[in-house]
Motif scaffolding. Structure first.
Motif, mmCIF file in Angstrom:
data_model
loop_
_atom_site.group_PDB
_atom_site.id
_atom_site.type_symbol
_atom_site.label_atom_id
_atom_site.label_comp_id
_atom_site.label_asym_id
_atom_site.label_seq_id
_atom_site.Cartn_x
_atom_site.Cartn_y
_atom_site.Cartn_z
ATOM 1 N N LEU A 1 25.323 108.930 64.546
ATOM 2 C CA LEU A 1 23.788 108.831 64.280
ATOM 3 C C LEU A 1 23.393 107.543 65.200
ATOM 4 C CD1 LEU A 1 24.242 108.470 60.457
ATOM 5 C CD2 LEU A 1 23.321 110.439 61.754
ATOM 6 N N ILE A 2 23.986 106.739 65.797
ATOM 7 C CA ILE A 2 23.387 105.720 66.645
ATOM 8 C C ILE A 2 23.259 106.290 68.023
ATOM 9 C CG2 ILE A 2 23.712 103.186 67.482
ATOM 10 C CD1 ILE A 2 23.189 103.640 64.325
ATOM 11 N N GLN A 3 22.073 106.241 68.475
ATOM 12 C CA GLN A 3 21.627 106.808 69.815
ATOM 13 C C GLN A 3 21.178 105.803 70.831
ATOM 14 O OE1 GLN A 3 22.283 110.129 70.847
ATOM 15 N NE2 GLN A 3 23.221 110.089 68.832
ATOM 16 N N VAL A 4 21.874 104.783 70.811
ATOM 17 C CA VAL A 4 21.625 103.661 71.991
ATOM 18 C C VAL A 4 22.529 103.323 72.768
ATOM 19 C CG1 VAL A 4 19.527 102.642 70.663
ATOM 20 C CG2 VAL A 4 21.780 101.986 70.191
ATOM 21 N N PRO A 5 22.456 103.366 74.078
ATOM 22 C CA PRO A 5 23.865 103.150 74.951
ATOM 23 C C PRO A 5 24.124 101.523 75.061
ATOM 24 C CG PRO A 5 21.627 103.426 76.172
ATOM 25 C CD PRO A 5 21.426 103.284 74.653
ATOM 26 N N LEU A 6 24.795 100.868 74.062
ATOM 27 C CA LEU A 6 25.345 99.774 73.969
ATOM 28 C C LEU A 6 27.003 99.693 74.491
ATOM 29 C CD1 LEU A 6 23.739 98.016 70.943
ATOM 30 C CD2 LEU A 6 23.025 97.826 73.271
ATOM 31 N N LYS A 7 27.371 98.576 75.155
ATOM 32 C CA LYS A 7 28.853 98.510 75.469
ATOM 33 C C LYS A 7 29.563 98.151 74.161
ATOM 34 C CE LYS A 7 32.492 97.979 78.246
ATOM 35 N NZ LYS A 7 33.562 98.031 77.191
ATOM 36 N N VAL A 8 30.645 98.796 73.975
ATOM 37 C CA VAL A 8 31.300 98.506 72.750
ATOM 38 C C VAL A 8 32.957 98.556 73.343
ATOM 39 C CG1 VAL A 8 29.878 99.008 71.077
ATOM 40 C CG2 VAL A 8 31.498 100.741 71.748
ATOM 41 N N LYS A 9 33.795 97.826 72.712
ATOM 42 C CA LYS A 9 35.076 97.868 73.046
ATOM 43 C C LYS A 9 35.861 99.169 72.794
ATOM 44 C CE LYS A 9 35.894 92.800 72.576
ATOM 45 N NZ LYS A 9 34.667 92.424 72.099
ATOM 46 N N ASP A 10 36.663 99.655 73.639
ATOM 47 C CA ASP A 10 37.583 100.865 73.392
ATOM 48 C C ASP A 10 38.769 100.222 72.837
ATOM 49 O OD1 ASP A 10 39.195 100.006 75.501
ATOM 50 O OD2 ASP A 10 38.293 101.188 76.799
ATOM 51 N N ILE A 11 39.881 101.149 72.491
ATOM 52 C CA ILE A 11 41.056 100.518 71.581
ATOM 53 C C ILE A 11 41.973 99.686 72.677
ATOM 54 C CG2 ILE A 11 43.332 101.370 71.123
ATOM 55 C CD1 ILE A 11 41.644 101.792 68.895
ATOM 56 N N PRO A 12 42.115 100.050 74.082
ATOM 57 C CA PRO A 12 42.738 98.987 74.667
ATOM 58 C C PRO A 12 42.218 97.721 74.732
ATOM 59 C CG PRO A 12 42.639 100.886 75.928
ATOM 60 C CD PRO A 12 41.819 101.188 74.758
ATOM 61 N N GLU A 13 40.939 97.595 74.792
ATOM 62 C CA GLU A 13 40.155 96.293 74.606
ATOM 63 C C GLU A 13 40.174 95.526 73.457
ATOM 64 O OE1 GLU A 13 36.415 96.871 77.951
ATOM 65 O OE2 GLU A 13 36.496 97.983 76.166
ATOM 66 N N LEU A 14 40.185 96.332 72.320
ATOM 67 C CA LEU A 14 40.440 95.792 71.043
ATOM 68 C C LEU A 14 41.789 95.374 70.796
ATOM 69 C CD1 LEU A 14 38.358 98.519 69.108
ATOM 70 C CD2 LEU A 14 37.764 96.097 69.120
ATOM 71 N N LYS A 15 42.872 96.024 71.311
ATOM 72 C CA LYS A 15 44.308 95.653 71.176
ATOM 73 C C LYS A 15 44.508 94.176 72.024
ATOM 74 C CE LYS A 15 46.999 99.976 71.089
ATOM 75 N NZ LYS A 15 47.947 100.749 71.668
ATOM 76 N N ASP A 16 43.664 94.031 73.285
ATOM 77 C CA ASP A 16 43.875 93.037 73.859
ATOM 78 C C ASP A 16 43.072 91.637 72.931
ATOM 79 O OD1 ASP A 16 44.451 91.376 76.253
ATOM 80 O OD2 ASP A 16 42.432 91.137 76.599
ATOM 81 N N TYR A 17 42.182 92.342 72.684
ATOM 82 C CA TYR A 17 41.073 91.131 71.990
ATOM 83 C C TYR A 17 41.785 90.672 70.729
ATOM 84 C CZ TYR A 17 36.770 88.883 69.947
ATOM 85 O OH TYR A 17 35.925 88.032 69.690
ATOM 86 N N PHE A 18 42.146 91.585 69.694
ATOM 87 C CA PHE A 18 42.803 91.154 68.485
ATOM 88 C C PHE A 18 44.568 91.144 68.793
ATOM 89 C CE2 PHE A 18 38.760 93.306 66.822
ATOM 90 C CZ PHE A 18 38.667 92.293 66.469
ATOM 91 N N SER A 19 44.853 90.525 69.875
ATOM 92 C CA SER A 19 46.221 90.616 70.177
ATOM 93 C C SER A 19 47.381 89.857 69.134
ATOM 94 C CB SER A 19 46.588 89.797 71.506
ATOM 95 O OG SER A 19 46.155 88.758 71.391
ATOM 96 N N GLU A 20 46.708 88.718 68.463
ATOM 97 C CA GLU A 20 47.128 88.209 67.317
ATOM 98 C C GLU A 20 47.677 88.930 65.955
ATOM 99 O OE1 GLU A 20 45.208 85.004 69.546
ATOM 100 O OE2 GLU A 20 44.783 86.643 68.868
ATOM 101 N N LEU A 21 46.942 90.252 65.862
ATOM 102 C CA LEU A 21 47.025 91.031 64.889
ATOM 103 C C LEU A 21 48.455 92.022 65.278
ATOM 104 C CD1 LEU A 21 43.350 91.929 63.687
ATOM 105 C CD2 LEU A 21 44.749 90.000 63.442
ATOM 106 N N GLY A 22 49.003 91.780 66.424
ATOM 107 C CA GLY A 22 50.030 93.026 66.827
ATOM 108 C C GLY A 22 51.241 93.227 65.895
ATOM 109 N N LEU A 23 51.882 94.122 65.961
ATOM 110 C CA LEU A 23 52.941 94.371 65.127
ATOM 111 C C LEU A 23 54.066 93.277 65.128
ATOM 112 C CD1 LEU A 23 53.136 98.343 65.780
ATOM 113 C CD2 LEU A 23 52.170 96.992 63.774
#
Length: 556
Positions: free
Chosen positions: A185-207
């Motif tokens: 539904l959102i049709q604006v081109p903004l840069k958002v994180k993909d899964i690899p970037e999210l994994k890196d960003y939230f690394s303290e949540l790792g298994l």
């Protein structure tokens, strides 16, 4: 490049120094430094170094460090000196225009309600009414004002419709195949994180990292991790270091330490001057009646009062939100918020800035306050001549749920108030204003849709085909930071991570994780109503396992 970095650093330092100069901490430091001159260990020949050492050993240096760290967390990096000031608020012109249009729409709704009900925006309460309110200040929940004619200015679904219509004019006629593949539904081109970037960003949540909120850690028995985590948390509190506390809560807060750790991260100490400030706000509530007061009452009655977890805090919610609507310090956050505070003009002076005042008073100077009260007293309940150019913090349906969970942690009204105010100006305002910020609601919506479309394509396309776009369901969760949807213990674990990462992006990740968790059932539904029914109750979900599995286990 180095020159640009040095210039940026110099600007940031100058900005922080300027802001701290006007704070109570600055005057306290001056007072302490002057007082130290009488101490025998302070020598004239080494005056500067001796005073620095005194401030360090007496704990004032740490308080200054925490204040600087707080400023760095809250305010954006300074723009280039040549950039116009509005770029700090929002760099994209089309976002600023969309926010302005949305504010005018809210204004129209507020003014039409004011006119229909023939009530003023603000009035001074009669003495008898002031005494009555003062006497029942701690029991406002027992009051049952007739609010049937009042309606929320807007609900989350109204806001979603606005976001769905956002467009970047530069892309209207261009060929951007990568973005045109986005079917949400959102049709604006903004840069958002993909899964690899999210994994890196939230690394303290790792298994492989210990987490509070995980019952079956494979690495360390939960009770051993928790005992050690509590010990570390107590050390962090002893050190009184905001940066260390922020890093610590990324793995979750022990229940007994959460209130103190959050206050440390937010740099809230509840000094006598803070308590006095709260009492002044309370006095303003007692003396003056605002239209937004009725909107606050209505919202609390419609939301928190009907919630199994939060109904007991009804009185606290009124106290905090009514004071919030009078707080002039909130005005400062509009320097980095894409929204603009409301302006109201004295009759016959439309557009003349020297006759402008802000409304509600949480965006009003003391002089402006006097002007608006006097004007309202003379208006004879006629709203047609009220001109407000732009809107600020107007409560919408669900606004009180930003406060409700905090009532579990803080039972002293002045401290509860300060914590909420700081949470609002750091985080919550981004959930109901239009901006391109990574923690803004537009980016959160796009991140959620991108995660689902990329990593659960079958589910995404199925829901889209049956007219059940996932964002229509998840938007209300994100705009309220999941408050009122998750069990409180799980919500507080989620908010630990918001504070720990100084980001709201985890809301979009959790929303996608919920869909992934219920994917089998959702693949069988054939309508939006059926999909909503599958996701109607989130109160049994465990936040941390959902996030870990979605980020680090099932999605590659």
């Amino acid at each position: 490049m180095m020159l640009e970095q040095d210039t940026g650093l110099s600007l940031a330092i100058a900005q922080i120094v300027q802001r701290l100069k006007g704070s109570s901490l600055h005057s306290q430091l001056e007072r302490q430094a002057r007082g130290s001159l009488h101490k025998p260990e302070i020598k004239l020949e080494s005056l500067k170094e001796d005073i620095k050492e005194f401030l360090k050993t007496s704990g004032w240096e740490k308080r200054l460090q925490n204040a600087v760290y707080s400023e760095l967390n809250v305010f954006p990096s300074p723009c280039h000196p040549a950039a116009p000031p509005e770029h700090m608020k929002e760099p994209l012109v089309y976002m600023r225009k969309a926010q302005g249009s949305w504010e005018k729409r809210i204004l129209k709704s507020l003014n039409s309600m004011c006119t229909e009900l023939s009530i003023p925006l603000a009035r001074k309460r009669p003495i008898g009414e002031q005494k009555e309110l003062l006497n029942k200040w701690s029991e406002m929940g027992t009051d049952e004002p007739d609010l049937t004619l009042f309606r929320p200015v807007y609900a989350p679904k109204d806001f979603l419709e606005v976001l769905m219509n956002l467009r970047n004019p530069n892309y209207e006629h261009g060929d951007q195949p990568s973005f045109r593949n986005h079917l949400g539904l959102i049709q604006v081109p903004l840069k958002v994180k993909d899964i690899p970037e999210l994994k890196d960003y939230f690394s303290e949540l790792g298994l492989n990292t210990g987490q509070l909120g995980i019952d079956d850690s494979t690495q360390v028995p939960p009770e051993l991790f928790e005992n050690e985590h509590v010990r570390v948390g107590q050390t962090v509190l002893t050190e009184q270091d905001s940066a260390a506390a922020q890093q610590y809560v990324r793995q979750g807060c022990p229940t007994a330490l959460r209130a103190e750790l959050w206050a440390l991260i937010l740099n809230i100490s509840n000094q006598p001057e803070d308590i006095l400030y709260y009492e002044q706000l309370k006095s303003n509530v007692i003396q003056h009646d605002l239209l937004v007061d009725s909107l606050i009452y209505k919202d609390v009655k419609l939301t928190a009062s009907n919630d199994d977890y939060y109904f007991v805090f009804e009185d606290y919610l009124y106290q905090v939100l009514l004071c919030f609507s009078r707080d002039t310090s909130i005005l400062e956050h509009f320097s980095y918020n894409s929204a603009t505070p409301p302006k109201s003009y004295i009759r016959g002076k439309l557009g003349m800035e020297e006759y402008a005042v802000f409304y509600p008073p949480n965006a009003m100077s003391p002089m402006g306050s006097e002007m608006i009260w006097k004007r309202e007293e003379n208006r004879q309940h006629n709203c047609q001549d009220v001109y407000m150019s732009l809107l600020g913090v107007i409560p919408f349906h669900g606004f009180s749920m930003y406060v409700a969970p905090l009532c579990f942690l803080y039972h002293e009204p002045s401290k509860l108030y300060q914590i909420f105010r700081e949470m609002y100006v750091r985080f919550f305002f981004r959930l109901h204003s239009i901006s391109s910020h990574p923690s803004g609601i537009v980016s959160l919506c796009l991140l959620f849709e991108t995660l689902l479309q990329t990593h659960l394509p079958q589910l995404f396309y199925h829901l889209r085909e049956i007219g059940a776009q996932p964002l229509r369901i998840s938007f209300k969760w994100m705009v309220r930071a999941f408050s009122g949807y998750l069990a409180t213990d799980q919500l507080l674990l989620l908010w630990d991570r918001i504070l720990g990462y100084n980001s709201l992006e985890i809301l979009a990740v959790l929303a996608a994780a919920v869909f992934a968790f219920r994917a089998v059932n959702l693949m069988e539904v054939t309508s939006l109503a059926a999909a909503e029914a599958v996701l109607a109750d989130l109160s049994t979900l465990k936040v941390m396992p959902l996030l870990q599995i979605f980020l680090f286990a099932t999605v590659t």
